[in-house]
Design a protein around this motif. Structure first.
Motif, short mmCIF file in Angstrom:
data_model
loop_
_atom_site.label_atom_id
_atom_site.label_comp_id
_atom_site.label_asym_id
_atom_site.label_seq_id
_atom_site.Cartn_x
_atom_site.Cartn_y
_atom_site.Cartn_z
N ILE A 1 0.81 -1.22 0.00
CA ILE A 1 0.00 0.00 0.00
C ILE A 1 0.84 1.27 0.00
CG2 ILE A 1 -1.98 -1.10 1.07
CD1 ILE A 1 -1.31 0.42 3.65
N SER A 2 2.12 1.17 0.29
CA SER A 2 2.96 2.37 0.28
C SER A 2 3.49 2.70 -1.11
CB SER A 2 4.12 2.20 1.25
OG SER A 2 5.02 1.24 0.77
N LEU A 3 3.57 1.74 -1.99
CA LEU A 3 4.21 1.96 -3.28
C LEU A 3 3.40 2.76 -4.32
CD1 LEU A 3 6.07 -1.41 -3.78
CD2 LEU A 3 7.00 0.78 -3.07
N PRO A 4 2.08 2.62 -4.46
CA PRO A 4 1.38 3.35 -5.52
C PRO A 4 1.52 4.86 -5.45
CG PRO A 4 -0.01 1.60 -4.72
CD PRO A 4 1.18 1.65 -3.81
N ALA A 5 1.50 5.44 -4.27
CA ALA A 5 1.64 6.90 -4.16
C ALA A 5 3.01 7.35 -4.64
CB ALA A 5 1.40 7.34 -2.72
N ILE A 6 4.04 6.58 -4.33
CA ILE A 6 5.40 6.94 -4.77
C ILE A 6 5.51 6.80 -6.28
CG2 ILE A 6 7.84 6.31 -4.60
CD1 ILE A 6 7.26 5.39 -1.72
N ILE A 7 4.88 5.80 -6.84
CA ILE A 7 4.94 5.58 -8.29
C ILE A 7 4.17 6.66 -9.03
CG2 ILE A 7 4.21 4.00 -10.13
CD1 ILE A 7 4.81 1.70 -8.13
N MET A 8 3.02 7.08 -8.50
CA MET A 8 2.20 8.09 -9.19
C MET A 8 2.82 9.48 -9.16
SD MET A 8 -1.76 7.26 -8.39
CE MET A 8 -1.72 6.46 -6.80
N CYS A 9 3.39 9.86 -8.04
CA CYS A 9 3.92 11.22 -7.91
C CYS A 9 5.18 11.17 -7.05
CB CYS A 9 2.88 12.12 -7.26
SG CYS A 9 3.38 13.84 -7.12
N PRO A 10 6.35 10.96 -7.67
CA PRO A 10 7.58 10.80 -6.88
C PRO A 10 8.16 12.12 -6.38
CG PRO A 10 8.05 10.52 -9.20
CD PRO A 10 6.57 10.72 -9.09
N GLY A 11 7.41 12.80 -5.54
CA GLY A 11 7.89 14.02 -4.94
C GLY A 11 8.42 13.76 -3.54
N LEU A 12 9.01 14.78 -2.93
CA LEU A 12 9.60 14.65 -1.61
C LEU A 12 8.56 14.27 -0.55
CD1 LEU A 12 12.16 14.87 0.07
CD2 LEU A 12 11.60 17.28 0.44
N SER A 13 7.40 14.93 -0.58
CA SER A 13 6.39 14.65 0.43
C SER A 13 5.81 13.25 0.27
CB SER A 13 5.26 15.69 0.38
OG SER A 13 4.61 15.64 -0.87
N THR A 14 5.69 12.78 -0.95
CA THR A 14 5.16 11.44 -1.17
C THR A 14 6.19 10.38 -0.79
OG1 THR A 14 3.96 12.35 -3.05
CG2 THR A 14 4.00 9.98 -2.85
N VAL A 15 7.42 10.59 -1.19
CA VAL A 15 8.47 9.61 -0.89
C VAL A 15 8.70 9.52 0.62
CG1 VAL A 15 10.93 9.10 -1.15
CG2 VAL A 15 9.59 9.78 -3.13
N PHE A 16 8.70 10.64 1.31
CA PHE A 16 8.93 10.62 2.76
C PHE A 16 7.73 10.02 3.50
CE2 PHE A 16 9.15 12.69 7.00
CZ PHE A 16 10.31 12.09 7.42
N GLY A 17 6.52 10.47 3.16
CA GLY A 17 5.33 9.97 3.86
C GLY A 17 5.09 8.49 3.62
N SER A 18 5.05 8.09 2.36
CA SER A 18 4.84 6.67 2.05
C SER A 18 6.07 5.85 2.40
CB SER A 18 4.49 6.49 0.58
OG SER A 18 3.21 7.01 0.32
N GLY A 19 7.23 6.48 2.41
CA GLY A 19 8.45 5.78 2.80
C GLY A 19 8.41 5.34 4.25
N LEU A 20 7.76 6.11 5.12
CA LEU A 20 7.63 5.71 6.51
C LEU A 20 6.70 4.51 6.66
CD1 LEU A 20 7.53 9.22 8.21
CD2 LEU A 20 9.31 7.49 8.43
N ILE A 21 5.66 4.45 5.83
CA ILE A 21 4.79 3.27 5.83
C ILE A 21 5.58 2.07 5.30
CG2 ILE A 21 2.69 2.27 4.84
CD1 ILE A 21 1.54 5.14 4.81
#
Length: 164
Positions: free
Chosen positions: A95-115
């Motif tokens: 569940i953490s990967l789709p957000a990073i794949i759709m929009c690889p920005g700093l806020s997405t990578v950091f937030g979903s990266g913690l999940i």
């Protein structure tokens, strides 16, 4: 996979560390998901919504006290608690990967990266404890037995490699 008795063999600091990273990471991912929705790119808006949804799922599973006014959260949290660690790990990573794949920005990578890190911690708990020194020595000595005897014959007898 892990039986419920094996889950009890995990050190307390590892169990609560994964829960803490899940809870804290979910809260941070939720805030960064809201921040990610403030954009003109439609795919980043969808990624922000996905990140907020994933953060709510993680928070409700790891810290149900944060969502105590939602009726089904306690039942869902109890159900997640009975699952083996490898299932939680796989679910959190997925569940953490789709957000990073759709929009690889700093806020997405950091937030979903913690999940994602929460999933990795549960994966490490699923692997279990490292074997004792004696177990590792015994396993290493088993690997030097008959399986490697063919290579020893080839090294000892220079004519043997020509016949094969």
């Amino acid at each position: 996979m892990n039986a419920p008795g094996q889950q009890e063999a995990i050190p307390w600091w590892q169990k609560y560390g994964a829960r803490g990273v899940g809870c804290g990471g979910g809260i941070i991912a939720l805030c960064l998901g809201v921040f990610n929705c403030i954009t003109v790119y439609p795919l980043c808006i969808v990624a922000g919504i996905w990140q907020m949804m994933a953060a709510f799922i993680v928070i409700s599973a790891e810290a149900p006290c944060c969502c105590m006014f939602v009726e089904f959260v306690q039942k869902y949290s109890n159900w997640v608690e009975t699952r083996p660690h490898w299932q939680k790990a796989a679910f959190y990573v997925i569940i953490s990967l789709p957000a990073i794949i759709m929009c690889p920005g700093l806020s997405t990578v950091f937030g979903s990266g913690l999940i994602f890190v929460t999933g990795v911690l549960y994966g490490l708990m699923a692997l279990g404890r490292k074997g004792s020194r004696e177990d590792m020595i015994a396993a290493a000595q088993q690997n030097t037995g008959p399986a490697n005897s063919q290579s020893a014959i080839l090294v000892d007898d220079p004519e043997a490699w020509r016949s094969t």
